[in-house]
Write an enzyme that holds these catalytic residues in place. Structure first.
Site, PDB file in Angstrom:
ATOM      1  N   SER A 124      21.795  28.503  22.934  1.00  0.00           N
ATOM      2  CA  SER A 124      23.255  27.585  23.684  1.00  0.00           C
ATOM      3  C   SER A 124      23.902  28.626  22.320  1.00  0.00           C
ATOM      4  O   SER A 124      25.553  29.013  23.043  1.00  0.00           O
ATOM      5  CB  SER A 124      23.514  26.158  22.558  1.00  0.00           C
ATOM      6  N   HIS A 145      20.982  26.199  30.075  1.00  0.00           N
ATOM      7  CA  HIS A 145      21.349  25.363  28.931  1.00  0.00           C
ATOM      8  C   HIS A 145      21.919  24.026  29.312  1.00  0.00           C
ATOM      9  O   HIS A 145      23.379  23.990  29.549  1.00  0.00           O
ATOM     10  CB  HIS A 145      22.335  26.339  28.369  1.00  0.00           C
ATOM     11  N   GLU A 157      24.803  24.944  32.001  1.00  0.00           N
ATOM     12  CA  GLU A 157      24.646  26.157  32.625  1.00  0.00           C
ATOM     13  C   GLU A 157      23.473  26.885  33.147  1.00  0.00           C
ATOM     14  O   GLU A 157      22.544  27.298  31.741  1.00  0.00           O
ATOM     15  CB  GLU A 157      25.432  26.892  30.868  1.00  0.00           C
ATOM     16  N   ASN A 195      31.332  26.702  24.981  1.00  0.00           N
ATOM     17  CA  ASN A 195      31.276  26.976  23.759  1.00  0.00           C
ATOM     18  C   ASN A 195      32.156  28.121  23.453  1.00  0.00           C
ATOM     19  O   ASN A 195      32.654  27.999  22.397  1.00  0.00           O
ATOM     20  CB  ASN A 195      30.150  27.372  22.849  1.00  0.00           C
TER      21      ASN A 195
HETATM   22  P1  NAD Z   1      15.227  21.221  17.035  1.00  0.00           P
HETATM   23  O1  NAD Z   1      14.914  21.483  15.458  1.00  0.00           O
HETATM   24  O2  NAD Z   1      15.227  19.922  17.450  1.00  0.00           O
HETATM   25  O3  NAD Z   1      13.845  21.232  17.859  1.00  0.00           O
HETATM   26  C1  NAD Z   1      12.781  22.782  17.077  1.00  0.00           C
HETATM   27  C2  NAD Z   1      11.674  21.781  17.858  1.00  0.00           C
HETATM   28  O4  NAD Z   1      11.502  23.616  17.523  1.00  0.00           O
HETATM   29  C3  NAD Z   1      11.088  21.896  16.567  1.00  0.00           C
HETATM   30  O5  NAD Z   1      10.166  20.482  17.454  1.00  0.00           O
HETATM   31  C4  NAD Z   1      10.325  23.051  16.165  1.00  0.00           C
HETATM   32  O6  NAD Z   1       8.873  22.536  15.173  1.00  0.00           O
HETATM   33  C5  NAD Z   1       9.518  24.027  17.131  1.00  0.00           C
HETATM   34  N1  NAD Z   1       9.564  25.718  17.357  1.00  0.00           N
HETATM   35  C6  NAD Z   1       9.803  25.545  15.730  1.00  0.00           C
HETATM   36  N2  NAD Z   1       9.412  27.500  16.386  1.00  0.00           N
HETATM   37  C7  NAD Z   1       8.173  27.057  17.294  1.00  0.00           C
HETATM   38  C8  NAD Z   1       7.628  27.958  18.903  1.00  0.00           C
HETATM   39  N3  NAD Z   1       7.810  29.202  18.088  1.00  0.00           N
HETATM   40  N4  NAD Z   1       6.835  26.904  19.308  1.00  0.00           N
HETATM   41  C9  NAD Z   1       7.100  26.190  19.764  1.00  0.00           C
HETATM   42  N5  NAD Z   1       8.181  24.700  18.674  1.00  0.00           N
HETATM   43  C10 NAD Z   1       8.235  25.831  17.795  1.00  0.00           C
HETATM   44  O7  NAD Z   1      16.205  22.159  17.176  1.00  0.00           O
HETATM   45  P2  NAD Z   1      17.042  21.782  18.181  1.00  0.00           P
HETATM   46  O8  NAD Z   1      18.438  20.791  18.278  1.00  0.00           O
HETATM   47  O9  NAD Z   1      15.955  20.441  19.549  1.00  0.00           O
HETATM   48  O10 NAD Z   1      17.344  23.344  19.664  1.00  0.00           O
HETATM   49  C11 NAD Z   1      16.295  23.608  20.293  1.00  0.00           C
HETATM   50  C12 NAD Z   1      17.158  24.372  20.791  1.00  0.00           C
HETATM   51  O11 NAD Z   1      18.434  23.835  21.805  1.00  0.00           O
HETATM   52  C13 NAD Z   1      17.697  25.677  20.453  1.00  0.00           C
HETATM   53  O12 NAD Z   1      17.725  27.120  20.752  1.00  0.00           O
HETATM   54  C14 NAD Z   1      19.725  25.348  20.452  1.00  0.00           C
HETATM   55  O13 NAD Z   1      20.146  26.089  20.397  1.00  0.00           O
HETATM   56  C15 NAD Z   1      19.270  24.506  21.645  1.00  0.00           C
HETATM   57  N6  NAD Z   1      19.935  23.956  21.783  1.00  0.00           N
HETATM   58  C16 NAD Z   1      20.624  22.937  21.288  1.00  0.00           C
HETATM   59  C17 NAD Z   1      21.596  21.470  21.466  1.00  0.00           C
HETATM   60  C18 NAD Z   1      21.796  20.923  20.101  1.00  0.00           C
HETATM   61  O14 NAD Z   1      22.848  19.575  20.612  1.00  0.00           O
HETATM   62  N7  NAD Z   1      20.676  20.200  19.836  1.00  0.00           N
HETATM   63  C19 NAD Z   1      22.219  21.959  22.670  1.00  0.00           C
HETATM   64  C20 NAD Z   1      21.543  22.610  23.237  1.00  0.00           C
HETATM   65  C21 NAD Z   1      20.406  23.919  22.844  1.00  0.00           C
END
Ligand code: NAD
Length: 507
Positions: A124, A145, A157, A195
């Site tokens: 993000s 995204h 996106e 964003n």
């Molecule tokens: P989260 O913490 O819920 O999940 C991340 C997961 O990735 C965890 O289960 C973790 O164990 C796993 N992980 C970490 N390193 C790893 C690796 N090397 N290989 C495999 N698994 C691994 O986070 P999230 O909120 O789902 O966010 C994930 C991505 O999505 C981030 O890049 C975040 O910026 C992006 N994002 C988040 C949102 C939101 O609102 N939460 C919105 C858009 C984008």
């Protein structure tokens, strides 16, 4: 690069957290076999179990046929090692938001998957260009995204870095459509589209709070009346001030500390104090079962609106609306308002006083330039004609008489608004916020981040805005928006309110 046929192609989702689980659900419901991998042991299987329960819930509510739910769940395969996914055609990465982790993951994947496999990141805030740096074939890496919650939010996106192959971006664009989403192309720049353009929605409210212009409930009420689903204070409480502050800081830093994006002391103090919003029980508001909603201040409009002579000034839809409302208000007394369509300002002349639609000047400035003490300025009604009872901010010139202080609110109420008093800040709340959103969108288009249509779709679908910035611009005017920004710039000085050359071009 030869494009793989992504229809029903096998997909690997890496990261089974909030976003990864949602992406796996959407892909599986669209018919793809989905391998789900997470470094935390058991996380992928847990995500599948949760997802099965979610889909069962939809079946119980009659929103999804039982067979479709069962088939989608069956298509998801949690895998224990990433090597089990060597044959996929697409990888969507949703792991922690860290450049080093994402880079090394994609390097590992590149050595594993076939040469035509597309690599997508759900980052993000990290540059897609930077994530691709070091790959043997950076052209196949693209941003995909999604927004949270993934199954419900329509926007994707599709973010191209400097080296992203146009055909790869086009292919992900089409795939997003096939998954029932509305994709928008974006260039990899800080905050991408949503964003970035959304920053002023929070920032202007934080700036008004910093100078004690109004309470959070007033600012929220004004922006909700303009059609926003949630006010900025409510929304920051929901997102969490830690998260919102982190995004603001990352956009600020990524833009080489451009003052336009400077974070707010108000928010940092809340983060430092652990007032994170709903998740901590307290942010701008107190949260909890028995906490009453904050009361709005009552404007001094209980007195009847009185006048001997009323003239509606200005042309255009807002002046027309004011004329209709004044005609209705005065009909009981058996007379109606006059109209001056050629006037340089919009609003009402009420005997010797002036009730003026904001053009960015404060009531004090208007009073001085009109050489009239009894002046009040009111905010821009964004929805025209306004629904009766629409909250609307107003401010009275400091040099106004006591009688006009009461009458200004009384007249706005008589015109059908719920007037909310504000300090005499330039552009009040809605005009100032919308002008800044439009300016940011114009800047994004100028820099090739997205098209105007892309900006409109992204803001409506990614953050549920009632209209897109270019739709607001079409209903207002570039010169009107620039006038508000220039008044803000003059008032505050500094870089924050500088007008985008992209907006000037439209004027
Ligand atoms: P989260 O913490 O819920 O999940 C991340 C997961 O990735 C965890 O289960 C973790 O164990 C796993 N992980 C970490 N390193 C790893 C690796 N090397 N290989 C495999 N698994 C691994 O986070 P999230 O909120 O789902 O966010 C994930 C991505 O999505 C981030 O890049 C975040 O910026 C992006 N994002 C988040 C949102 C939101 O609102 N939460 C919105 C858009 C984008």
């Amino acid at each position: 690069m030869n494009m793989p046929d992504l229809r029903n192609a096998p997909v690997l989702v890496v990261g089974a957290g909030i976003m990864g689980a949602g992406i796996a659900q959407v892909a599986a419901q669209a018919g793809h076999g989905v391998k789900l991998f997470d470094t935390r042991e058991g996380a992928a299987a847990e995500a599948k179990t949760k997802l099965a329960a979610t889909l069962e819930g939809l079946v119980a509510k009659g929103k999804l046929p039982a067979e479709a739910a069962a088939a989608a769940v069956a298509r998801i395969e949690p895998i224990a090692t990433i090597e089990q996914a060597a044959t996929v055609s697409l990888v969507v990465e949703a792991v922690v938001e860290r450049l080093d982790v994402k880079r090394s993951l994609f390097k590992q994947l590149e050595a594993l998957v076939g040469p035509h496999c597309i690599l997508a990141t759900n980052t993000s805030s990290i540059s897609v260009t930077a994530i691709a740096n070091g790959l043997a074939h950076p052209g196949r890496l693209v941003g995909m995204h999604f927004f949270n919650p993934v199954p419900l939010m329509k926007l994707v996106e599709v973010v191209s870095g400097l080296q992203t192959d146009a055909a790869v971006a086009a292919s992900i664009f089409e795939l997003s459509r096939a998954w029932g989403k509305v994709p928008v192309h974006a260039k990899s720049t800080p905050g991408f589209i949503v964003n970035r353009i959304a920053r002023p929605y929070y920032a202007e409210t934080l700036a008004l709070l910093l100078e004690q212009a109004a309470e959070p409930a007033v600012l929220d009420a004004c922006l909700k009346a303009a059609g926003f689903r949630m006010g900025p204070c409510e929304l920051m409480d929901l997102i969490g001030h830690d998260t919102n502050f982190a995004v603001t800081q990352s956009v600020y830093e990524a833009n080489f500390f451009d003052k336009r994006y400077v974070p707010s002391l108000v928010q940092r103090e809340m983060v430092d104090g652990g007032l994170l919003g709903r998740k901590s029980g307290r942010g701008f508001y107190r949260h909890g079962k028995d906490v009453p909603a904050p009361a709005l201040p009552v404007a001094l409009h209980d007195a009847p609106a009185t006048a001997h002579e009323v003239t509606v000034h200005g042309g255009g839809p807002i002046a027309d609306m004011l004329e209709a409302a004044a005609t209705k208000a005065l009909a009981t007394q058996g007379w109606g308002p006059a109209r001056d369509r050629e006037s340089s300002w919009t609003g009402l002349r009420i005997d010797g006083a002036r009730l003026v639609l904001t053009d960015g000047r404060t009531a004090q400035q208007l009073s001085q330039s009109m050489s009239v003490a009894d002046v009040a300025v009111f905010d821009r009604p964004l929805v025209v004609p306004a629904v009766p009872g629409t909250a609307l901010a107003f401010a009275v010139a400091p040099q106004a008489s006591e009688a006009w202080r009461t009458q200004a609110g009384a007249w706005l109420a008589a015109l059908g608004f719920a007037p909310l008093p504000l300090a005499d800040a330039p552009g009040l709340v809605v005009a100032r916020t919308v002008a800044m959103l439009v300016n940011e969108a114009a800047d994004a288009v100028l820099q090739g981040v997205c098209t105007p249509e892309g900006a409109d779709s992204a803001m409506k679908l990614g953050v549920n805005y009632p209209a897109g910035p270019f739709e607001w611009l079409a209903a207002w005017s570039a010169t009107g928006v620039i006038a508000v920004l220039e008044q803000l710039d003059t008032h505050y000085r500094g870089e924050r309110y500088r007008v985008s050359p992209g907006l000037r071009r439209l004027a």
